[in-house]
Design a protein around this motif. Sequence first.
Motif, PDB file in Angstrom:
ATOM      1  N   PRO A 218     -47.985   7.173   3.989  1.00 11.95           N
ATOM      2  CA  PRO A 218     -46.651   7.782   4.143  1.00 11.95           C
ATOM      3  C   PRO A 218     -45.721   6.707   4.735  1.00 11.95           C
ATOM      4  N   VAL A 219     -45.008   6.013   3.862  1.00 12.62           N
ATOM      5  CA  VAL A 219     -44.168   4.880   4.280  1.00 12.62           C
ATOM      6  C   VAL A 219     -43.031   5.376   5.176  1.00 12.62           C
ATOM      7  N   GLY A 220     -42.756   4.640   6.239  1.00 11.37           N
ATOM      8  CA  GLY A 220     -41.655   5.015   7.124  1.00 11.37           C
ATOM      9  C   GLY A 220     -41.126   3.821   7.891  1.00 11.37           C
ATOM     10  N   TYR A 221     -40.051   4.017   8.630  1.00 13.53           N
ATOM     11  CA  TYR A 221     -39.526   2.958   9.505  1.00 13.53           C
ATOM     12  C   TYR A 221     -38.952   3.604  10.757  1.00 13.53           C
ATOM     13  N   HIS A 222     -38.825   2.806  11.811  1.00  6.37           N
ATOM     14  CA  HIS A 222     -38.251   3.325  13.049  1.00  6.37           C
ATOM     15  C   HIS A 222     -36.744   3.242  12.994  1.00  6.37           C
ATOM     16  N   GLY A 223     -36.100   4.389  13.130  1.00  7.58           N
ATOM     17  CA  GLY A 223     -34.640   4.457  13.045  1.00  7.58           C
ATOM     18  C   GLY A 223     -34.012   4.377  14.417  1.00  7.58           C
ATOM     19  N   ARG A 224     -32.772   4.710  14.464  1.00 10.13           N
ATOM     20  CA  ARG A 224     -31.961   4.580  15.666  1.00 10.13           C
ATOM     21  C   ARG A 224     -31.559   5.979  16.112  1.00 10.13           C
ATOM     22  N   SER A 225     -31.856   6.351  17.372  1.00  5.37           N
ATOM     23  CA  SER A 225     -31.516   7.714  17.797  1.00  5.37           C
ATOM     24  C   SER A 225     -30.131   7.816  18.422  1.00  5.37           C
ATOM     25  N   SER A 226     -29.526   6.696  18.819  1.00  3.96           N
ATOM     26  CA  SER A 226     -28.235   6.772  19.525  1.00  3.96           C
ATOM     27  C   SER A 226     -27.105   7.281  18.634  1.00  3.96           C
ATOM     28  N   SER A 227     -27.279   7.215  17.316  1.00  3.69           N
ATOM     29  CA  SER A 227     -26.207   7.643  16.414  1.00  3.69           C
ATOM     30  C   SER A 227     -26.538   8.953  15.707  1.00  3.69           C
TER      31      SER A 227
ATOM     32  N   ASP B  12     -28.923  11.813   6.350  1.00  4.58           N
ATOM     33  CA  ASP B  12     -29.153  10.446   6.809  1.00  4.58           C
ATOM     34  C   ASP B  12     -28.171   9.522   6.078  1.00  4.58           C
ATOM     35  N   TRP B  13     -26.947   9.475   6.618  1.00  2.00           N
ATOM     36  CA  TRP B  13     -25.873   8.672   6.013  1.00  2.00           C
ATOM     37  C   TRP B  13     -26.345   7.242   5.722  1.00  2.00           C
ATOM     38  N   SER B  14     -25.963   6.713   4.579  1.00  2.00           N
ATOM     39  CA  SER B  14     -26.438   5.399   4.150  1.00  2.00           C
ATOM     40  C   SER B  14     -25.318   4.612   3.473  1.00  2.00           C
ATOM     41  N   ALA B  15     -25.271   3.316   3.726  1.00  3.83           N
ATOM     42  CA  ALA B  15     -24.303   2.433   3.059  1.00  3.83           C
ATOM     43  C   ALA B  15     -25.084   1.553   2.090  1.00  3.83           C
ATOM     44  N   ARG B  16     -25.016   1.904   0.802  1.00  2.00           N
ATOM     45  CA  ARG B  16     -25.925   1.298  -0.176  1.00  2.00           C
ATOM     46  C   ARG B  16     -25.690  -0.189  -0.385  1.00  2.00           C
ATOM     47  N   ASP B  17     -24.428  -0.631  -0.296  1.00  3.07           N
ATOM     48  CA  ASP B  17     -24.163  -2.065  -0.519  1.00  3.07           C
ATOM     49  C   ASP B  17     -24.682  -2.906   0.656  1.00  3.07           C
ATOM     50  N   ILE B  18     -24.518  -2.377   1.874  1.00  5.63           N
ATOM     51  CA  ILE B  18     -25.062  -3.083   3.047  1.00  5.63           C
ATOM     52  C   ILE B  18     -26.589  -3.088   2.980  1.00  5.63           C
ATOM     53  N   GLN B  19     -27.131  -1.945   2.599  1.00  6.40           N
ATOM     54  CA  GLN B  19     -28.591  -1.792   2.501  1.00  6.40           C
ATOM     55  C   GLN B  19     -29.190  -2.800   1.525  1.00  6.40           C
TER      56      GLN B  19
ATOM     57  N   TRP C 146     -28.247  -5.691   0.558  1.00  4.77           N
ATOM     58  CA  TRP C 146     -28.204  -7.082   1.015  1.00  4.77           C
ATOM     59  C   TRP C 146     -29.144  -7.326   2.197  1.00  4.77           C
ATOM     60  N   GLU C 147     -29.336  -6.312   3.058  1.00  2.00           N
ATOM     61  CA  GLU C 147     -30.063  -6.559   4.308  1.00  2.00           C
ATOM     62  C   GLU C 147     -31.536  -6.140   4.287  1.00  2.00           C
ATOM     63  N   TYR C 148     -31.976  -5.310   3.319  1.00  2.00           N
ATOM     64  CA  TYR C 148     -33.242  -4.593   3.545  1.00  2.00           C
ATOM     65  C   TYR C 148     -34.516  -5.403   3.319  1.00  2.00           C
ATOM     66  N   VAL C 149     -34.437  -6.545   2.650  1.00  5.05           N
ATOM     67  CA  VAL C 149     -35.621  -7.398   2.534  1.00  5.05           C
ATOM     68  C   VAL C 149     -35.551  -8.476   3.618  1.00  5.05           C
ATOM     69  N   PRO C 150     -36.575  -8.749   4.420  1.00  2.00           N
ATOM     70  CA  PRO C 150     -37.931  -8.223   4.310  1.00  2.00           C
ATOM     71  C   PRO C 150     -38.259  -7.063   5.257  1.00  2.00           C
ATOM     72  N   LEU C 151     -37.401  -6.696   6.209  1.00  2.00           N
ATOM     73  CA  LEU C 151     -37.854  -5.751   7.236  1.00  2.00           C
ATOM     74  C   LEU C 151     -37.353  -4.321   7.063  1.00  2.00           C
ATOM     75  N   GLY C 152     -36.676  -4.030   5.967  1.00  3.55           N
ATOM     76  CA  GLY C 152     -36.280  -2.648   5.731  1.00  3.55           C
ATOM     77  C   GLY C 152     -34.893  -2.333   6.250  1.00  3.55           C
ATOM     78  N   PRO C 153     -34.524  -1.033   6.219  1.00  4.22           N
ATOM     79  CA  PRO C 153     -33.158  -0.617   6.552  1.00  4.22           C
ATOM     80  C   PRO C 153     -32.790  -0.962   7.992  1.00  4.22           C
ATOM     81  N   PHE C 154     -31.522  -1.291   8.201  1.00  2.46           N
ATOM     82  CA  PHE C 154     -31.038  -1.627   9.538  1.00  2.46           C
ATOM     83  C   PHE C 154     -29.628  -1.043   9.690  1.00  2.46           C
ATOM     84  N   LEU C 155     -28.589  -1.854   9.571  1.00  2.00           N
ATOM     85  CA  LEU C 155     -27.230  -1.361   9.827  1.00  2.00           C
ATOM     86  C   LEU C 155     -26.732  -0.406   8.740  1.00  2.00           C
TER      87      LEU C 155
END
Length: 427
Positions: A165-174, A242-249, A251-260
């Motif tokens: 079950p693939v997952g990543y640690h997100g951000r709770s402050s937002s 889970d709001w997402s910005a696809r263009d930012i995603q 460019w940034e998601y390789v190698p460690l996955g979603p971030f900003l």
Amino acid sequence: MPLSANNPDRTSWLHVDKNSDFPIQNIPFGVFLTRNDIITIGTRIGDTAIDLGALHQLGYFEGIPLTDDIFLQDTLNDFIADGRKTWRAVRNRIAQVFDAENDLLRNNTKHKEAILFRLDEIEMQLPVQIGDYTDFYSSIEHATNVGTMFRDPENALLPNWLHIPVGYHGRSSSIIPSGIPVHRPQGQTMPHGAKTPVFGPSKLVDFELEMAFITTDANDLGEPIPIEEAEEYIFGLVLLNDWSARDIQKWEYVPLGPFLAKSFASSISPWIVTLDALEPYRVNSPKPIKPQLDYLQYKGKKSYDIHLEVSIQPKGAKENVVSKSNFKYMYWNMAQQLAHHTVNGCPVNSGDMMGSGTISGPTENSYGSMLELTWKGEKPLKMKDGSERKFINDYDTVIMRGHCEKDGTRIGFGEVSSKLLPIYNKK
Ligand code: MN
């Protein structure tokens, strides 16, 4: 302890509309600010909010071991930490107090004045202080669509997907409750054909239709939770955008996955519907395509039949339903997610939140994101006001709803509704 609160034959002396998400069989938990500016833990029957702090002070929980201030708090964390036995006892008692056959509170005008509120007299808050937020990626349809678009239709699923079950640690402050608007994020993107990245507002802001479960204190550092115990530690569920910005995603998601691309905002519905309330709506999960390792194998029905819907409401215009999906499509269920999350000994605490990942169904109108619904923007959606959407425009409101229905009883989540505003400008 029996789940007498779920008795489908019970009616309440409080008025409940026929299509309400909140009949007396639901009894969700939330936190609200009252007309007197007091913050309290509460529940809801029909369109009446119930102050559980006041109900407790006036003696209606007598006989249940609860601390005096358990409901006089601005989060549900301590109540959730009391464990499943307490949640059940409290839901069962609330059902008794508001049962149509019970006159005790019904005939006490003074008590009712202190306990009951109209929805327009309260303001819903975030129900828990979320310590940690994990987001999974558990819909096979979603993972296949995204893999097809961005990688290779022949090998849409990465080799690990059917095993983990693939997952990543997100951000709770937002993480914010329904009703709080979200600003379009800015960031780095690499425009198509460009050689160097640019900075500016995201052009591809998207929603992700998800649900999330809220946990109780579950394990010590180093201690895995066996899959057959996992549901004991799940308090309940909320709707999650889970709001997402696809263009930012992109460019940034390789190698460690979603971030900003993800951490600018995640919106949740304010009422936590307990796993106990969802008990009648259990269904089988999809059959595994490949054998799963022992610690992920389970018995019985671990999925829930929850109808989901997403609408876009442009500024000053009507709502447009753009997707209808169902929680039952999830390939990996919550018990598997929690067993996997803790198999390395990672502790899970009261108030942690675990997102399902985008919940896409098998058909084109059941996809859980604009990315998929418009296929990267290649097939825009028509709105009733004549405009088109590839992604979300400024001043659009995105509304997600969810409910279960069986044998005439409907249990729902209400909604998570949030408006997208232009980029943040300090006044
Ligand atoms: Mn997500």
